[in-house]
Motif scaffolding. Structure first.
Motif, mmCIF file in Angstrom:
data_model
loop_
_atom_site.group_PDB
_atom_site.id
_atom_site.type_symbol
_atom_site.label_atom_id
_atom_site.label_comp_id
_atom_site.label_asym_id
_atom_site.label_seq_id
_atom_site.Cartn_x
_atom_site.Cartn_y
_atom_site.Cartn_z
ATOM 1 N N LYS A 35 0.852 -1.183 0.000
ATOM 2 C CA LYS A 35 0.000 0.000 0.000
ATOM 3 C C LYS A 35 0.891 1.237 0.000
ATOM 4 O O LYS A 35 1.738 1.404 0.886
ATOM 5 C CB LYS A 35 -0.908 0.005 1.220
ATOM 6 N N VAL A 36 0.703 2.097 -0.971
ATOM 7 C CA VAL A 36 1.497 3.321 -1.099
ATOM 8 C C VAL A 36 0.635 4.495 -0.653
ATOM 9 O O VAL A 36 -0.451 4.714 -1.185
ATOM 10 C CB VAL A 36 1.971 3.515 -2.560
ATOM 11 N N GLU A 37 1.118 5.226 0.330
ATOM 12 C CA GLU A 37 0.390 6.384 0.845
ATOM 13 C C GLU A 37 0.680 7.638 0.031
ATOM 14 O O GLU A 37 -0.192 8.441 -0.208
ATOM 15 C CB GLU A 37 0.757 6.631 2.309
ATOM 16 N N SER A 38 1.927 7.814 -0.378
ATOM 17 C CA SER A 38 2.288 8.997 -1.162
ATOM 18 C C SER A 38 3.579 8.721 -1.918
ATOM 19 O O SER A 38 4.356 7.849 -1.550
ATOM 20 C CB SER A 38 2.456 10.225 -0.266
#
Length: 56
Positions: A35-38
């Protein structure tokens, strides 16, 4: 899911990105889903622009 994708290959900069609707990724048995937040795009855009400039 909503995702930004490079859809305009001849564009330089942020206009190359477009918000699209994409399927949620499903990892295979030997893969993981991260999961990539930013993320940061400035270096990518500079490299992409310099590569396009050299070709034209």
């Amino acid at each position: 899911m909503k995702a930004y994708a490079l859809t305009k290959k001849d564009s330089r900069g942020l206009e190359a990105l477009e918000l699209i609707e994409a399927p949620v990724p499903r990892p295979q048995a030997d893969e993981v889903l991260v999961k990539v937040e930013s993320i940061g795009l400035k270096l990518f855009i500079q490299l992409r622009s310099s590569t396009i400039s050299k070709k034209t």
